[in-house]
Write a protein that holds these residues in place. Structure first.
Motif, PDB file in Angstrom:
ATOM      1  N   TRP A 131     -18.067 -31.982   3.976  1.00  0.00           N
ATOM      2  CA  TRP A 131     -19.048 -31.840   3.196  1.00  0.00           C
ATOM      3  C   TRP A 131     -19.586 -33.194   2.847  1.00  0.00           C
ATOM      4  O   TRP A 131     -20.831 -33.467   2.732  1.00  0.00           O
ATOM      5  CB  TRP A 131     -18.778 -31.191   1.995  1.00  0.00           C
ATOM      6  N   GLN A 132     -18.670 -34.173   2.714  1.00  0.00           N
ATOM      7  CA  GLN A 132     -19.137 -35.776   2.402  1.00  0.00           C
ATOM      8  C   GLN A 132     -19.931 -36.245   3.641  1.00  0.00           C
ATOM      9  O   GLN A 132     -20.800 -37.132   3.319  1.00  0.00           O
ATOM     10  CB  GLN A 132     -17.745 -36.590   2.065  1.00  0.00           C
TER      11      GLN A 132
ATOM     12  N   GLU B 231     -24.868 -34.983   4.743  1.00  0.00           N
ATOM     13  CA  GLU B 231     -25.950 -35.442   4.522  1.00  0.00           C
ATOM     14  C   GLU B 231     -26.097 -36.591   5.704  1.00  0.00           C
ATOM     15  O   GLU B 231     -27.188 -36.635   6.248  1.00  0.00           O
ATOM     16  CB  GLU B 231     -26.193 -36.522   3.311  1.00  0.00           C
TER      17      GLU B 231
ATOM     18  N   GLU C 269     -30.862 -31.639  -2.506  1.00  0.00           N
ATOM     19  CA  GLU C 269     -29.720 -31.493  -1.993  1.00  0.00           C
ATOM     20  C   GLU C 269     -28.525 -32.366  -2.483  1.00  0.00           C
ATOM     21  O   GLU C 269     -27.540 -31.910  -2.873  1.00  0.00           O
ATOM     22  CB  GLU C 269     -29.779 -31.195  -0.614  1.00  0.00           C
ATOM     23  N   ARG C 270     -28.727 -33.665  -2.462  1.00  0.00           N
ATOM     24  CA  ARG C 270     -27.841 -34.532  -2.699  1.00  0.00           C
ATOM     25  C   ARG C 270     -27.706 -34.384  -4.162  1.00  0.00           C
ATOM     26  O   ARG C 270     -26.533 -34.570  -4.580  1.00  0.00           O
ATOM     27  CB  ARG C 270     -28.485 -36.136  -2.467  1.00  0.00           C
TER      28      ARG C 270
ATOM     29  N   ARG D 226     -25.182 -31.555  -4.687  1.00  0.00           N
ATOM     30  CA  ARG D 226     -23.708 -31.924  -4.470  1.00  0.00           C
ATOM     31  C   ARG D 226     -23.206 -32.825  -5.431  1.00  0.00           C
ATOM     32  O   ARG D 226     -22.358 -32.700  -5.937  1.00  0.00           O
ATOM     33  CB  ARG D 226     -23.794 -32.694  -3.196  1.00  0.00           C
ATOM     34  N   GLN D 227     -23.984 -33.815  -6.091  1.00  0.00           N
ATOM     35  CA  GLN D 227     -23.350 -34.618  -7.039  1.00  0.00           C
ATOM     36  C   GLN D 227     -23.121 -33.853  -8.594  1.00  0.00           C
ATOM     37  O   GLN D 227     -22.056 -34.212  -9.187  1.00  0.00           O
ATOM     38  CB  GLN D 227     -24.487 -35.591  -7.638  1.00  0.00           C
TER      39      GLN D 227
ATOM     40  N   PRO E  34     -20.843 -26.401  -4.498  1.00  0.00           N
ATOM     41  CA  PRO E  34     -19.986 -26.666  -3.111  1.00  0.00           C
ATOM     42  C   PRO E  34     -21.120 -26.380  -2.015  1.00  0.00           C
ATOM     43  O   PRO E  34     -22.169 -25.672  -2.157  1.00  0.00           O
ATOM     44  CB  PRO E  34     -19.115 -25.292  -3.158  1.00  0.00           C
ATOM     45  N   GLY E  35     -20.785 -26.741  -0.953  1.00  0.00           N
ATOM     46  CA  GLY E  35     -21.443 -26.831   0.094  1.00  0.00           C
ATOM     47  C   GLY E  35     -20.969 -25.478   1.017  1.00  0.00           C
ATOM     48  O   GLY E  35     -20.166 -24.823   0.639  1.00  0.00           O
TER      49      GLY E  35
ATOM     50  N   THR F  22     -30.788 -23.412  -1.308  1.00  0.00           N
ATOM     51  CA  THR F  22     -31.110 -24.290  -2.388  1.00  0.00           C
ATOM     52  C   THR F  22     -31.549 -23.653  -3.521  1.00  0.00           C
ATOM     53  O   THR F  22     -31.337 -24.137  -4.736  1.00  0.00           O
ATOM     54  CB  THR F  22     -32.170 -25.271  -1.760  1.00  0.00           C
TER      55      THR F  22
ATOM     56  N   GLN G 295     -28.892 -22.133  -5.553  1.00  0.00           N
ATOM     57  CA  GLN G 295     -28.134 -23.301  -6.274  1.00  0.00           C
ATOM     58  C   GLN G 295     -29.046 -23.885  -7.530  1.00  0.00           C
ATOM     59  O   GLN G 295     -28.471 -24.129  -8.483  1.00  0.00           O
ATOM     60  CB  GLN G 295     -27.761 -24.446  -5.587  1.00  0.00           C
TER      61      GLN G 295
END
Length: 336
Positions: free
Chosen positions: A225-226, A229, A263-264, A267-268, A272-273, A311, A314
């Motif tokens: 997941w990291q 991107e 999306e970034r 995640r921050q 979860p992805g 998206t 979330q």
């Protein structure tokens, strides 16, 4: 040390970054197994991450670096079971030729602060509407208002800010509807671009991308997941932006900016992805490697639709969060 390319003063930043890294690898300053991360390299060269990312992709295509299960790249060709060396690259004393340093630092003032401002803006718009005050922005970065206007104009061209009826610079809010609008443009543009550029795709680069996606799809780990991107950026550059129409490429890039920023940020915030993302992109790339362009374009449409739904779902979760605890001093929340 490798020789600089001809036409040095006309080189793009990613080409200069590539040459600097290439020569330091050749000279042994960057040893085999060293982990290369975009952020520290960007800091050393005083440029944004995007040209570093592109430089590393080219070095990967040339077999000078390769991806591994962790974040970043390892110096050296793939297949040698090199042990990762996580020495801080800043301690190695990278050799940066004078012509390269001058070329990198001669870029105009707005470019030096643009990425930070873009990140500041993108990090808050999901929470509401913010006003950007030119004087405060200029004071924050110790630049002139002319430089500030250059930055804001470019942010407006990319759809991240706008001017309201009072001629105030406004960022956000990024709503479910605006996200849908961006994804609708993606659905119209990207599958067509994929089909148009099929004959221009670098097949070696495509094979490397497929191999990396297959590894991540099997791993299903936090590292996967990291890397997401970065993988998306590689896919976009390799497959979607392969066609020669520069205006279409620019339109796609600009439309992706708020999507990627959203999306970034999600995640921050710890959301979860979805494992399906990597599997979807891997399938598209696999179809491209087999020459099934129409099927790949159709799968890309499905992937974009699924990404939009993920998206928005979330964003509904984020809606209950009051907002970022800290924003840049030049951003003022507009209470409606």
């Amino acid at each position: 040390m490798s020789e600089p390319r001809l036409g040095q003063n006309t080189q793009r930043r990613y080409e200069i970054a590539e040459d600097v890294l290439r020569s330091n690898i050749a000279d042994g300053i960057l040893p085999a197994g060293l982990v290369l991360l975009e952020g520290p390299i960007a800091e050393i060269l005083q440029i944004s991450r995007a040209p570093v990312q592109r430089a590393l992709l080219q070095l990967e295509s040339d077999g000078l670096v390769h991806r591994f299960k962790g974040r970043g790249y390892l110096v050296g060709p793939p297949g040698r079971a090199i042990e990762p060396n996580r020495t801080d690259i800043k301690s190695l004393g990278l050799t940066i030729p004078q012509h390269a340093d001058e070329a990198l630092q001669s870029r105009s003032s707005w470019e030096r602060i643009y990425t930070e401002i873009e990140n500041d803006v993108a990090g808050c718009v999901i929470f509401g509407q913010y006003r950007i005050i030119e004087n405060e922005l200029a004071n924050h970065f110790s630049v002139s208002r002319t430089v500030v206007r250059d930055v804001l104009t470019r942010l407006r061209e990319r759809g991240l800010v706008r001017k309201n009826q009072s001629s105030h610079w406004i960022a956000g809010p990024l709503t479910a509807q605006t996200v849908k609008d961006h994804f609708m443009l993606r659905r119209l543009l990207e599958p067509q671009a994929l089909a148009l550029g099929a004959s221009h795709i670098d097949r070696d680069r495509l094979a490397v991308l497929f191999s990396r996606l297959s590894e991540l799809d099997s791993a299903q780990s936090a590292d996967a997941w990291q890397s997401l991107e970065d993988i998306r950026a590689q896919f976009t550059e390799c497959c979607v932006l392969a066609m020669p129409n520069e205006r279409l490429r620019e339109l796609i890039r600009n439309n992706l900016l708020p999507v990627t920023a959203t999306e970034r940020l999600l995640r921050q915030l710890g959301l979860p992805g979805d494992p399906a993302v990597i599997a979807e992109i891997r399938l598209i790339v696999e179809l491209m490697t087999r020459g099934a362009t129409a099927a790949a374009a159709a799968m890309l449409e499905n992937h974009i639709d699924a990404s939009m739904n993920r998206t928005i779902a979330q964003m509904k979760i984020v809606a209950i969060i009051p907002g970022p605890s800290v924003t840049a001093a030049y951003l003022t929340r507009v209470v409606e």
